[in-house]
Design a protein around this motif. Structure first.
Motif, PDB file in Angstrom:
ATOM      1  N   GLY A 386       0.772  -1.227   0.000  1.00  0.00           N
ATOM      2  CA  GLY A 386       0.000   0.000   0.000  1.00  0.00           C
ATOM      3  C   GLY A 386       0.804   1.278   0.000  1.00  0.00           C
ATOM      4  N   ASN A 387       2.036   1.248  -0.499  1.00  0.00           N
ATOM      5  CA  ASN A 387       2.854   2.464  -0.471  1.00  0.00           C
ATOM      6  C   ASN A 387       2.590   3.377  -1.667  1.00  0.00           C
ATOM      7  OD1 ASN A 387       4.117   1.200  -2.617  1.00  0.00           O
ATOM      8  ND2 ASN A 387       5.981   0.700  -1.485  1.00  0.00           N
ATOM      9  N   GLY A 388       1.637   3.008  -2.537  1.00  0.00           N
ATOM     10  CA  GLY A 388       1.269   3.879  -3.648  1.00  0.00           C
ATOM     11  C   GLY A 388       2.240   3.874  -4.796  1.00  0.00           C
ATOM     12  N   THR A 389       3.046   2.825  -4.936  1.00  0.00           N
ATOM     13  CA  THR A 389       4.034   2.777  -6.018  1.00  0.00           C
ATOM     14  C   THR A 389       3.355   2.836  -7.391  1.00  0.00           C
ATOM     15  OG1 THR A 389       5.527   1.506  -4.612  1.00  0.00           O
ATOM     16  CG2 THR A 389       5.908   1.432  -6.994  1.00  0.00           C
ATOM     17  N   MET A 390       2.246   2.115  -7.538  1.00  0.00           N
ATOM     18  CA  MET A 390       1.523   2.134  -8.822  1.00  0.00           C
ATOM     19  C   MET A 390       0.698   3.418  -8.886  1.00  0.00           C
ATOM     20  SD  MET A 390       0.245  -1.810  -9.052  1.00  0.00           S
ATOM     21  CE  MET A 390       1.312  -3.161  -8.555  1.00  0.00           C
ATOM     22  N   LYS A 391       1.364   4.507  -8.999  1.00  0.00           N
ATOM     23  CA  LYS A 391       0.716   5.807  -8.869  1.00  0.00           C
ATOM     24  C   LYS A 391      -0.239   6.119 -10.008  1.00  0.00           C
ATOM     25  CE  LYS A 391       4.631   8.331 -10.945  1.00  0.00           C
ATOM     26  NZ  LYS A 391       4.980   7.205 -11.749  1.00  0.00           N
ATOM     27  N   ASP A 392      -0.077   5.428 -11.174  1.00  0.00           N
ATOM     28  CA  ASP A 392      -0.941   5.705 -12.323  1.00  0.00           C
ATOM     29  C   ASP A 392      -2.058   4.682 -12.496  1.00  0.00           C
ATOM     30  OD1 ASP A 392       0.434   7.989 -13.094  1.00  0.00           O
ATOM     31  OD2 ASP A 392       1.926   6.837 -14.224  1.00  0.00           O
ATOM     32  N   LEU A 393      -2.152   3.731 -11.577  1.00  0.00           N
ATOM     33  CA  LEU A 393      -3.136   2.656 -11.746  1.00  0.00           C
ATOM     34  C   LEU A 393      -4.560   3.208 -11.669  1.00  0.00           C
ATOM     35  CD1 LEU A 393      -3.321  -0.418 -12.141  1.00  0.00           C
ATOM     36  CD2 LEU A 393      -3.610  -0.627  -9.658  1.00  0.00           C
ATOM     37  N   ARG A 394      -5.363   2.879 -12.710  1.00  0.00           N
ATOM     38  CA  ARG A 394      -6.745   3.343 -12.760  1.00  0.00           C
ATOM     39  C   ARG A 394      -7.750   2.210 -12.617  1.00  0.00           C
ATOM     40  NH1 ARG A 394      -3.676   6.861 -15.539  1.00  0.00           N
ATOM     41  NH2 ARG A 394      -4.296   9.065 -15.659  1.00  0.00           N
ATOM     42  N   VAL A 395      -7.386   1.034 -13.110  1.00  0.00           N
ATOM     43  CA  VAL A 395      -8.301  -0.111 -13.072  1.00  0.00           C
ATOM     44  C   VAL A 395      -7.581  -1.286 -12.437  1.00  0.00           C
ATOM     45  CG1 VAL A 395      -9.716  -1.715 -14.413  1.00  0.00           C
ATOM     46  CG2 VAL A 395      -9.515   0.677 -15.140  1.00  0.00           C
ATOM     47  N   LEU A 396      -8.200  -1.871 -11.411  1.00  0.00           N
ATOM     48  CA  LEU A 396      -7.633  -3.039 -10.739  1.00  0.00           C
ATOM     49  C   LEU A 396      -8.713  -4.105 -10.654  1.00  0.00           C
ATOM     50  CD1 LEU A 396      -5.429  -4.519  -9.152  1.00  0.00           C
ATOM     51  CD2 LEU A 396      -6.259  -3.367  -7.073  1.00  0.00           C
ATOM     52  N   ASN A 397      -8.425  -5.266 -11.241  1.00  0.00           N
ATOM     53  CA  ASN A 397      -9.362  -6.388 -11.223  1.00  0.00           C
ATOM     54  C   ASN A 397      -8.676  -7.584 -10.586  1.00  0.00           C
ATOM     55  OD1 ASN A 397     -11.184  -8.447 -11.689  1.00  0.00           O
ATOM     56  ND2 ASN A 397     -11.559  -7.904 -13.819  1.00  0.00           N
ATOM     57  N   ILE A 398      -9.093  -7.931  -9.393  1.00  0.00           N
ATOM     58  CA  ILE A 398      -8.537  -9.103  -8.688  1.00  0.00           C
ATOM     59  C   ILE A 398      -9.676 -10.060  -8.328  1.00  0.00           C
ATOM     60  CG2 ILE A 398      -6.419  -8.049  -7.812  1.00  0.00           C
ATOM     61  CD1 ILE A 398      -7.881  -7.315  -5.276  1.00  0.00           C
ATOM     62  N   SER A 399     -10.680 -10.124  -9.189  1.00  0.00           N
ATOM     63  CA  SER A 399     -11.822 -11.002  -8.932  1.00  0.00           C
ATOM     64  C   SER A 399     -11.414 -12.459  -9.053  1.00  0.00           C
ATOM     65  CB  SER A 399     -12.944 -10.693  -9.931  1.00  0.00           C
ATOM     66  OG  SER A 399     -12.499 -10.908 -11.260  1.00  0.00           O
ATOM     67  N   GLY A 400     -12.185 -13.322  -8.398  1.00  0.00           N
ATOM     68  CA  GLY A 400     -11.939 -14.761  -8.499  1.00  0.00           C
ATOM     69  C   GLY A 400     -10.707 -15.226  -7.767  1.00  0.00           C
ATOM     70  N   ASN A 401     -10.293 -14.500  -6.717  1.00  0.00           N
ATOM     71  CA  ASN A 401      -9.160 -14.901  -5.900  1.00  0.00           C
ATOM     72  C   ASN A 401      -9.631 -15.157  -4.461  1.00  0.00           C
ATOM     73  OD1 ASN A 401      -6.420 -14.621  -7.466  1.00  0.00           O
ATOM     74  ND2 ASN A 401      -7.686 -12.896  -8.133  1.00  0.00           N
ATOM     75  N   ALA A 402      -8.760 -15.773  -3.674  1.00  0.00           N
ATOM     76  CA  ALA A 402      -9.133 -16.195  -2.319  1.00  0.00           C
ATOM     77  C   ALA A 402      -8.874 -15.078  -1.308  1.00  0.00           C
ATOM     78  CB  ALA A 402      -8.377 -17.463  -1.942  1.00  0.00           C
ATOM     79  N   LEU A 403      -9.489 -13.941  -1.500  1.00  0.00           N
ATOM     80  CA  LEU A 403      -9.315 -12.787  -0.618  1.00  0.00           C
ATOM     81  C   LEU A 403     -10.428 -12.782   0.430  1.00  0.00           C
ATOM     82  CD1 LEU A 403      -8.525 -10.148  -3.383  1.00  0.00           C
ATOM     83  CD2 LEU A 403      -6.914 -11.550  -2.075  1.00  0.00           C
ATOM     84  N   LYS A 404     -10.059 -12.451   1.687  1.00  0.00           N
ATOM     85  CA  LYS A 404     -11.011 -12.542   2.789  1.00  0.00           C
ATOM     86  C   LYS A 404     -11.164 -11.256   3.594  1.00  0.00           C
ATOM     87  CE  LYS A 404     -10.201 -17.515   3.514  1.00  0.00           C
ATOM     88  NZ  LYS A 404      -9.804 -18.541   4.506  1.00  0.00           N
ATOM     89  N   CYS A 405     -10.156 -10.419   3.643  1.00  0.00           N
ATOM     90  CA  CYS A 405     -10.157  -9.268   4.543  1.00  0.00           C
ATOM     91  C   CYS A 405     -10.318  -7.977   3.734  1.00  0.00           C
ATOM     92  CB  CYS A 405      -8.879  -9.235   5.371  1.00  0.00           C
ATOM     93  SG  CYS A 405      -8.869  -7.924   6.595  1.00  0.00           S
ATOM     94  N   LEU A 406     -11.482  -7.353   3.843  1.00  0.00           N
ATOM     95  CA  LEU A 406     -11.749  -6.144   3.084  1.00  0.00           C
ATOM     96  C   LEU A 406     -10.971  -4.943   3.628  1.00  0.00           C
ATOM     97  CD1 LEU A 406     -13.410  -5.201   0.677  1.00  0.00           C
ATOM     98  CD2 LEU A 406     -15.262  -4.615   2.259  1.00  0.00           C
ATOM     99  N   SER A 407     -10.732  -4.925   4.912  1.00  0.00           N
ATOM    100  CA  SER A 407      -9.970  -3.811   5.490  1.00  0.00           C
ATOM    101  C   SER A 407      -8.532  -3.812   4.972  1.00  0.00           C
ATOM    102  CB  SER A 407      -9.994  -3.889   7.010  1.00  0.00           C
ATOM    103  OG  SER A 407      -9.449  -5.117   7.470  1.00  0.00           O
ATOM    104  N   THR A 408      -7.960  -5.005   4.756  1.00  0.00           N
ATOM    105  CA  THR A 408      -6.616  -5.087   4.191  1.00  0.00           C
ATOM    106  C   THR A 408      -6.595  -4.510   2.776  1.00  0.00           C
ATOM    107  OG1 THR A 408      -6.073  -7.040   5.508  1.00  0.00           O
ATOM    108  CG2 THR A 408      -4.755  -6.663   3.530  1.00  0.00           C
ATOM    109  N   LEU A 409      -7.576  -4.855   1.996  1.00  0.00           N
ATOM    110  CA  LEU A 409      -7.625  -4.349   0.639  1.00  0.00           C
ATOM    111  C   LEU A 409      -7.757  -2.823   0.621  1.00  0.00           C
ATOM    112  CD1 LEU A 409      -7.863  -4.790  -2.430  1.00  0.00           C
ATOM    113  CD2 LEU A 409     -10.330  -4.983  -2.090  1.00  0.00           C
TER     114      LEU A 409
END
Length: 818
Positions: A386-409
Motif C-alpha cells: 500500500g505504499n502507492g508505487t503504482m501511482k498511475d493505476l486506474r483499473v484493478l481487477n482481482i476477482s476470483g481470488n481467495a481474498l477474505k479481509c476487506l480492510s486489508t484491501l
C-alpha cells in the motif's frame, strides 16, 4: 402427320414433367419464423432445403442433413439478408442456387462437404458482407477468382484440414476486405503474394500448424504477405518446441507488426525465449497469449536483455504448466512488466507478482489478475504494502481470488490516487468493517459473487456504480449521494432499498431476489430513477402491483422496466402461478373489494326490500302461515282418522253444517240463522197441511269449539264433523283472517281424496260481487264463480223463500220441504 406431331408434343411434355419431379423431390416446410421474420430451422432433421415464407429476412438451416442446394430451393427470397447452412452435408450447390438472393449480406457454408469452390455461386451476391467457407474438403483456393464478384465483402473465412494450396487469384477482386481468417494447418503449396492484394486489413487470423513445423519458408511467405503494422495478427493452433519453430515469425517482425496474438498453442520455455528474441526491437505494442500449454523447466536467462520498451499491453490467459514441479518460476520474465500500461494475467495460477519497487509496473494503468491464486498475504506483496508505487493505476481487477479481509484491501489501495475501477467480485469477503479508507477517485466497485450478509459505511461515498449482486444481503441502507447505478440481483431483498439514500440513482437491478411486489410509491422516493430491472422474483399479483406493472410496460410511468416483461411472473395467488404479470386480468371483485361488497350489499338490500314488498303485496307470508297451519291441522286430522279406523268406528257427522262467519256478523247469525235453523217454527197459514221443518244442528265456533285446543284443530275438526260448510259472506268476512282460514280449509277438505266433503254454501249478507273480493281470496273468488249462492233479502216477505232454499241446501239427498 398432325397426329404424329401431337403425340410427339405430349411425349416431350411427359418427359419434362418426369425430369422436373425427379430433380425436385417434395420439399418439407419450416414454420419456425418469428415476428421479425427470422426463421430458425436449425436441428430440424431436414434433408432438403425447406420452404419458408418469401418475406423471411434471416434463415438458419444449420445442423441439418441437407446434401444439396438446387436451383429452385431459394428462389423468391429476394429479401433474405442472412443464410446459414453450417453443419450440414452439402456437397452439391447448383451454379444458380443463390442468384435470387440479391440482398444477402451473410452466408455461412462452413462444416459441409464442398470439394471445390464455384465462382458462379457468388456472381449475383454483390451485397454480401460476410462469407464463411471453413472446414470443407476443398484442396485449393485461387485456381480461379472465386470471390471476384464480391466487391463489398468485409469478412472472409476459408480453409480447413483438406486445404493444401493457395494460388495467386485467391483474393482477386476483393477490395474492401477487413477481416481474413485462413485455416491452413496442412498447407503445402503457396504462391507468394496470393494473400497480399488487400492491405491493410482490420485483422488476420491464421492457423499454420503444419507449415510452422515442417516448412519454414512457406510459413514465412504467408506471414510476409499478411503482416502489416496496422493489421493485428492472430496465430492459432501452433506447436512451438524449439528456436527453429519460431523462425517464421521473423517475416512478421520484418514487417514491423504491432499487435501479435497467440491462441491455443503449445510452447516450450525455449520457444518463448525465441519469440522474445525475434521481437527484440520490433515495435510490438500488444502481445497476447491465450490458451497456452507451457512445457520446459522455466529457463529464461537469455531473454533478459530483450528490448520490450514499445510494449503497451500484455495479455496472458488460460496458462497450463506441464510438469509444474520441475518448473522454476516466471520471475526472470518480470522485465516484461516494466513498460506495459495494461497487464492481464488471467486464470494462470499466479499467486504473486513482485512488488513494483524495482521499477516494474510503474507505468501501469490497468491490472487484471482475475481467477488466480492470490491471497491477502500475497496481495500485500503485489501492491507493495500500500505504499502507492503504482501511482498511475486506474483499473484493478482481482476477482476470483481467495481474498477474505476487506480492510486489508482498502488499506492497500488507499494511496492509489488515480484508481477509478475496482473489481473484487467472486472473492471470499463475508463481512465489512465499520469504516474503511478508499481513494477519493474510486467510482466503480464490484463486490458481486462474494458472501456478504450485510453492508456498512465502509463503502466509499464517491461511488457512481456499485455491484453487490449474488451475495446474501437482505437490506441496503448505506447513503451514497452520487451513485448512478446499483446492482443488487441474486440477493434476498424483500423490498426495494429506500430511495432517499440514493438521490442520483438512475439504474437499479434487483432481479432474482425475494421481492413480492413494488408499487409506484416505492419508486417515487427515487428522484432520478429511469431504469429498473426487477424480474425473476416471486411476485404476489395484487391489483395495485398488476395495474402499476402494466402501465409501466406500456410506457406510462417515468421508470422503465428494461429487462423485458416476460421475466415478471406471478408466484401467487395459486391460480395465477406462472402467469406473466403483463397478461393478468384481475376481476373487479378482487381489485375493488370494498366497492364490490358495498355494491353487492346495496343490490342485495334493494332486492330484499323489493321481494319483501312483493311478498307483502301478494300476501305471501299469510299464505305460508296458512299452509303451515293447514298442514298441522291436516296431520292432526289424519291421526284422528287412523285412531278411529283402528277402533273400528266410522266417521261421526255431528253437525249438519259448520258456519263460518266474521265476529262482526255474529249478531245476524245469532238473531236470524240459529233460531231459524235450529228452532224452526210452523209456518203461518194452513197449519194442518204444513208441519214444522226438521231442526238442523249447526257448528258455531263460539259455542262448539273445544276450549284448550289449537284453533286450527278446532276448525279442521268442525269441518270434518259437519256435512256442509256455510260461509256468511260480507265485507267483514273478507277482512277476517280466520274466516279465510276456514274458507281455505273447507276448500282443501272438499278436494281431499280421503274426505267426503260436499260443496260449500255461500250466503251473501250484503251485495258482494266477485270483483269486490280481494285477489288474495282466490278460493272465495273461485267458489263464487262455480257455486250458486244465496243472498239475504232485505225485504221481509222474501225471507221465507230464503230460509226454505237454505234448508233444502243443508238437508241430505231426498229431503225437501213439503
Amino acid at each position: 402427320m398432325g397426329q404424329q406431331m401431337l403425340l410427339l408434343l405430349l411425349l416431350l411434355l411427359f418427359l419434362s414433367l418426369c425430369r422436373g419431379q425427379s430433380s425436385n423431390p417434395e420439399r418439407p416446410t419450416c414454420r419456425s419464423c418469428d415476428l421479425h421474420l427470422s426463421c430458425d430451422c436449425s436441428r430440424g432433421g431436414f434433408t432438403h432445403v425447406p420452404m419458408v415464407t418469401g418475406r423471411a429476412l434471416t434463415l438458419d438451416l444449420s445442423f441439418n442433413n441437407i446434401t444439396m442446394v438446387t436451383e429452385d430451393d431459394l428462389t423468391g427470397h429476394v429479401r433474405l439478408t442472412a443464410l446459414s447452412l453450417h453443419g450440414n452435408r452439402v456437397s452439391v450447390i447448383h451454379p444458380a442456387a443463390f442468384d435470387s438472393l440479391w440482398s444477402l449480406e451473410e452466408l455461412d457454408l462452413s462444416h459441409n462437404q464442398l470439394t471445390s469452390l464455384n465462382p458462379a455461386w457468388f456472381d449475383q451476391l454483390g451485397a454480401l458482407l460476410q462469407l464463411n467457407l471453413l472446414h470443407n474438403p476443398y484442396r485449393c483456393v485461387g485456381s480461379s477468382p472465386e470471390f471476384h464478384g464480391l466487391v463489398r465483402l468485409r469478412r472472409l473465412a476459408f480453409g480447413g484440414p483438406a486445404l493444401e494450396e493457395i494460388k495467386m487469384a485467391a483474393l482477386s477482386g476483393v477490395t474492401e476486405l477487413e477481416t481474413l481468417t485462413v485455416h491452413a494447418n496442412n498447407l503445402s503449396r503457396y504462391e507468394s503474394g496470393a494473400l497480399a492484394d488487400v492491405w491493410p486489413l482490420g485483422r488476420v487470423t491464421l492457423s499454420l500448424h503444419g507449415p510452422f513445423l515442417t516448412d519454414v519458408a512457406l510459413a514465412s511467405a504467408v506471414l510476409a504477405d499478411v503482416s502489416d503494422p496496422e493489421t493485428p495478427l492472430e496465430l492459432e493452433d501452433l506447436h512451438l518446441r524449439g528456436n527453429g519453430s519460431v523462425q517464421p515469425l521473423r517475416a512478421a517482425a520484418s514487417r514491423r507488426v504491432r499487435s501479435l496474438t497467440f491462441r491455443n498453442i503449445s510452447i516450450s520455455d525455449e520457444a518463448i525465449v525465441g519469440v522474445l528474441e525475434v521481437l527484440d526491437g520490433v515495435p510490438v505494442t500488444i502481445l497476447s497469449m491465450e490458451g497456452v500449454t507451457l512445457t520446459g523447466e522455466g529457463r529464461w536467462e537469455t531473454a533478459s536483455w530483450v528490448d520490450t520498451s514499445s510494449m503497451d499491453q500484455l495479455v496472458v490467459r488460460n496458462v497450463v504448466v506441464l510438469d509444474v514441479f520441475k518448473f522454476v518460476s516466471f520471475l526472470q520474465l518480470k522485465f516484461l512488466l516494466q513498460f506495459p500500461r495494461m497487464v492481464s494475467v488471467i486464470n494462470s495460477r499466479i499467486f504473486v507478482i513482485p512488488c513494483a519497487t524495482t521499477g516494474l509496473l510503474w507505468n501501469l494503468q490497468y491490472l487484471d489478475l482475475t481467477d488466480n491464486l492470490l491471497t491477502d498475504l500475497t496481495l500485500v506483496e503485489t501492491l507493495c504494502d500500500g505504499n502507492g508505487t503504482m501511482k498511475d493505476l486506474r483499473v484493478l481487477n482481482i476477482s476470483g481470488n481467495a481474498l477474505k479481509c476487506l480492510s486489508t484491501l482498502s488499506r492497500l489501495v488507499e494511496k492509489l490516487h488515480k484508481l477509478t475501477h475496482l473489481d473484487i467480485s467472486r472473492t471470499r469477503y463475508s463481512s465489512m468493517p465499520r469504516a474503511c479508507s478508499w481513494p477519493s477517485t474510486l467510482r466503480y466497485l464490484n463486490i458481486s459473487g462474494a458472501k456478504l450478509t450485510s453492508t456498512t459505511p465502509c463503502l466509499p461515498t464517491t461511488l457512481e456504480v456499485l455491484d453487490l449482486s449474488n451475495n446474501d444481503l437482505q437490506g441496503f441502507t448505506v447513503a451514497l449521494p452520487v451513485l448512478r447505478e446499483l446492482h443488487l440481483s441474486g440477493n434476498k431483498f424483500l423490498r426495494l432499498p429506500p430511495g432517499g439514500s440514493f438521490p442520483n440513482l438512475r439504474t437499479l437491478t434487483v432481479q432474482s431476489n425475494t421481492l413480492n411486489m413494488f408499487h409506484r410509491s416505492d419508486l417515487q422516493s427515487y428522484r432520478r430513477l429511469q431504469n429498473l430491472q426487477a424480474g425473476q422474483n416471486k411476485f404476489v399479483c395484487t391489483c395495485d402491483f398488476v395495474a402499476f406493472f402494466q402501465s409501466s410496460i406500456q410506457g406510462d410511468e417515468v421508470v422503465r422496466l428494461t429487462d423485458g416483461a416476460e421475466s415478471y411472473v406471478c408466484d401467487s395467488p395459486f391460480y395465477l402461478q406462472g402467469e406473466p404479470v403483463g397478461r393478468v386480468n384481475l376481476s373487479i371483485a378482487m381489485c375493488h373489494r370494498v366497492l364490490f361488497v358495498s355494491l353487492s350489499c346495496g343490490v342485495a338490500l334493494f332486492l330484499g326490500i323489493l321481494v319483501c314488498i312483493l311478498l307483502w303485496r301478494l300476501h305471501a307470508l299469510w299464505y305460508l302461515r296458512m299452509m303451515w297451519a293447514w298442514l298441522r291441522a291436516k296431520h292432526s286430522s289424519r291421526r284422528r282418522r287412523r285412531l278411529r279406523d283402528g277402533a273400528g268406528s266410522e266417521a261421526l257427522l255431528a253437525f249438519d253444517a259448520f258456519v263460518s262467519y266474521s265476529e262482526k256478523d255474529a249478531g245476524w247469525v245469532e238473531t236470524f240463522l240459529v233460531p231459524e235453523l235450529e228452532e224452526p217454527r210452523e209456518s203461518d197459514g194452513d197449519s194442518e197441511n204444513r208441519r214444522a221443518p226438521r231442526p238442523l244442528s249447526l257448528c258455531l265456533h263460539k259455542r262448539d269449539f273445544l276450549p284448550g285446543h289449537w284453533i286450527m284443530d278446532n276448525i279442521m275438526s268442525a269441518i270434518e264433523r259437519s256435512r256442509r260448510t256455510v260461509f256468511i259472506l260480507s265485507q267483514n268476512f273478507v277482512q277476517s283472517d280466520w274466516c279465510r282460514y276456514e274458507l281455505d280449509f273447507s276448500h282443501f277438505w272438499l278436494f281431499d281424496e280421503d274426505a267426503r266433503g260436499e260443496p260449500a254454501i255461500l250466503v251473501l249478507l250484503e251485495p258482494l260481487s266477485k270483483d269486490n273480493v280481494p285477489k288474495r281470496f282466490c278460493k272465495l273468488r273461485k267458489l263464487m264463480s262455480s257455486t250458486t249462492y244465496l243472498e239475504w233479502p232485505q225485504e221481509e216477505e222474501s225471507r221465507a223463500e230464503f230460509w226454505r232454499s237454505l234448508r233444502n241446501a243443508l238437508k241430505g239427498d231426498g229431503e225437501e220441504d213439503e
